[in-house]
Design an enzyme around this catalytic site. Structure first.
Site, PDB file in Angstrom:
ATOM      1  N   GLU A 107       0.971  28.580   2.848  1.00  0.00           N
ATOM      2  CA  GLU A 107       1.416  27.734   3.797  1.00  0.00           C
ATOM      3  C   GLU A 107       2.685  28.055   4.609  1.00  0.00           C
ATOM      4  OE1 GLU A 107       3.516  23.102   3.382  1.00  0.00           O
ATOM      5  OE2 GLU A 107       3.204  24.494   1.721  1.00  0.00           O
ATOM      6  N   LYS A 125      -2.859  19.573   8.009  1.00  0.00           N
ATOM      7  CA  LYS A 125      -2.458  18.803   6.893  1.00  0.00           C
ATOM      8  C   LYS A 125      -2.492  17.347   7.241  1.00  0.00           C
ATOM      9  CE  LYS A 125       0.705  18.765   3.123  1.00  0.00           C
ATOM     10  NZ  LYS A 125       1.965  19.326   2.694  1.00  0.00           N
ATOM     11  N   CYS A 166      -0.634  22.775   0.236  1.00  0.00           N
ATOM     12  CA  CYS A 166       0.420  22.437  -0.598  1.00  0.00           C
ATOM     13  C   CYS A 166      -0.099  21.176  -1.684  1.00  0.00           C
ATOM     14  CB  CYS A 166       1.688  21.657   0.224  1.00  0.00           C
ATOM     15  SG  CYS A 166       2.965  21.420  -0.776  1.00  0.00           S
TER      16      CYS A 166
END
Length: 544
Positions: free
Chosen positions: A286, A355, A405
């Protein structure tokens, strides 16, 4: 005086009881990642989770008032949750600059606030269990309220389900229920067993105890039969005929340097690793490249595009993106960009994943909390959310579904991509950076979370992380390859995607979400409530 003492004992807990509950709560936290391989690395211990929760069940089933039940559950849950998320202190104190007392207070307030959900669950349980219902009914009621509390914690205010007790069973016999019920189902099963073991046998005879033992043994036997049955191992039959060679990069950029002195190192190291990789697919963590394209050195991004645009390789790169809305406002996203050869010469980035499940205070600021954010010296963002679901990356016959994440905590959201089995992902990949929390047990806790998602969905999970745990997890939830944490390196291996039918859990949760489990829990509570009502008015005990 005697009556006053009795009344006080019904309201409060003794110091000894509080100490036992605190120890049991901490033991449940340790069960999620017991430190077997060094102080900060661990493995799940399902047996310890059952024992620790059985201590709470034993105490809760013997409480004398709603207030006592409330406090009992709160003390246990506070110790458990604080023991699970203590590493948040590191991000706020070491990297955020909050004074240690303030950071510790913030962690305590979060754990204490989340523990209230389990306190109210304990009060509901006591209201149903003090009316003559038997052990099986009480165990079912406890499983239901505990599972509802876990789901509420995992969904309310965007959700924070870290440390759900089902993750302690990723290596226990209960893991074989995960492809059917998911992690929240495991939470309910573990709570059922815990109360079954800890509940008071109020005037029961030997025949009843034998019946109860048979029920529990049958439950465990059913789990074992599902585990050993060939029909429960369909993944090898549905594997791709050709493996995909993958390289997962672990930059090990210290968090306090990541957006400062470490930027040039990240740009240099990741470019060299990407250009030198010989694997079919190379994945970075990430925000491995911590700059938007407009801030990158001249021709940096063009060089990567040219390299992957002319061959048969692909790269999945984590980086922030900047875009302008229709109103001209500049918006940012935490994204993964795929570079690969295109059918059209004009195409560049072939794939983009944004995301969706953003981290409160890290990627968006909740209303009324600007004052708290201003206290921390952390480069925070206010990112735009991606959609749920988003298309998978189609590459070399595989459909690769990224998540970023802690998005892999939310299996009900990942499952949305599995609604159509013909278009379902054949493997998943997680891009993470949890260097915020140092080389702590958070790394292994997150690894077990990814393992649970692989087991629930019946698909491999690749993990490319900044500091750990960079690993490859097969469709059975087993880690087949892993880099040591807190080192710079590259993990290279061959991975087979899984095609064909999806797991029962992925099938039903992709359509209905968590509502079937919530409905089952509520129906169970209604049945137990009806039994309790009949017991009060019929003056007889229901259930064994």
């Amino acid at each position: 005086m005697h009556n006053n003492a009795q009344a006080k004992s019904r309201r409060l807990l003794s110091v000894g009881t509080i100490a036992i509950l605190l120890i049991a709560g901490l033991a449940q936290a340790l069960s999620l990642a017991w430190p077997l391989e060094g102080y900060f690395q661990g493995a799940s211990q399902g047996w310890l989770q059952i024992v620790s929760l059985a201590v709470l069940a034993w105490s809760l089933d013997r409480t004398q008032s709603n207030k006592q039940a409330f406090i009992t559950c709160w003390v246990f849950s506070f110790a458990w949750l604080a023991g699970c998320i203590w590493w948040l202190f590191i991000s706020m104190n070491l990297y955020g600059g909050l004074p240690a007392p303030v950071a510790a207070l913030a962690v305590a307030l979060l754990a204490g606030g989340l523990a209230l959900m389990y306190s109210f669950a304990g009060v509901v349980f006591r209201a149903l269990s003090q009316t003559g219902v038997g052990v099986l009914a009480r165990a079912s009621a406890f499983a239901s309220v505990w599972m509802l509390a876990e789901m509420l914690r995992g969904t309310l205010w965007t959700g924070f389900p870290w440390g759900a007790v089902g993750y302690a069973h990723i290596d226990s016999v209960m893991q074989h229920w995960a492809p059917w019920l998911g992690v929240y189902g495991l939470c309910g099963l573990s709570a059922f067993v815990a109360m079954f073991l800890g509940a008071e046998r109020r005037g029961y005879g030997n025949t009843t105890r034998i019946t109860q033992a048979i029920v529990l043994a049958s439950l465990l036997a059913l789990s074992y039969m599902w585990f050993t049955s060939p029909s429960r191992q369909p993944h090898e039959q549905n594997q791709s005929t050709q493996p995909l060679s993958v390289t997962l990069l672990q930059g090990n950029i210290a968090q306090d340097l990541k957006f400062g002195e470490g930027v040039n190192r990240a740009l240099r190291d990741y470019r060299e690793a990407l250009l030198s990789s010989t694997s079919d697919l190379t994945v970075t963590p990430e925000t491995a490249i911590p700059l938007i394209k407009q801030q990158m050195p001249e021709r940096y991004w063009e060089q990567l595009e040219t390299h992957f645009g002319k061959g048969k390789q692909a790269a999945l790169i984590g980086q922030p993106l900047a875009m302008r809305s229709e109103q001209g406002q500049l918006r940012y996203s935490n994204s993964a960009i795929a570079l690969m050869a295109q059918s059209s010469p004009a195409a560049t980035a072939s794939y983009q994943y944004d995301k969706h499940h953003l981290v409160p205070f890290g990627e968006f600021v909740p209303p009324l909390f600007q004052w708290f954010v201003r206290m921390m010296n952390i480069p925070l963002g206010d990112f735009t959310r991606g959609d749920v679901p988003q298309p998978s990356l189609a590459f070399r016959g595989e459909r690769i579904a990224p998540n970023i994440c802690y998005e892999d905590l939310f299996g009900e959201e990942l499952a949305r991509s599995f609604a159509d089995p013909d278009k379902a992902p054949t493997m998943m990949v997680n891009l993470s950076n949890i260097a915020w929390f140092g080389d702590t047990v958070a790394i292994d806790q997150h690894l077990n979370i990814s393992r649970m998602r692989a087991l629930e969905m019946g698909r491999p999970m690749l993990r490319a992380t900044n500091t750990g745990a960079t690993a490859i997890i097969n469709a059975q939830g087993l880690v087949t390859h892993r880099l040591p944490s807190a080192v710079q390196g590259a993990l290279t291996a061959e991975v087979y995607g899984v095609h064909g039918p999806v797991t029962p859990y992925a099938r039903w949760v992709s359509v209905f979400g968590l509502w079937p489990l919530a409905g089952l829990a509520l129906l169970t509570l209604l049945i137990v409530a009806a039994m309790a009502h009949a017991s009060r008015h019929g003056q007889r005990r229901f259930g064994p």
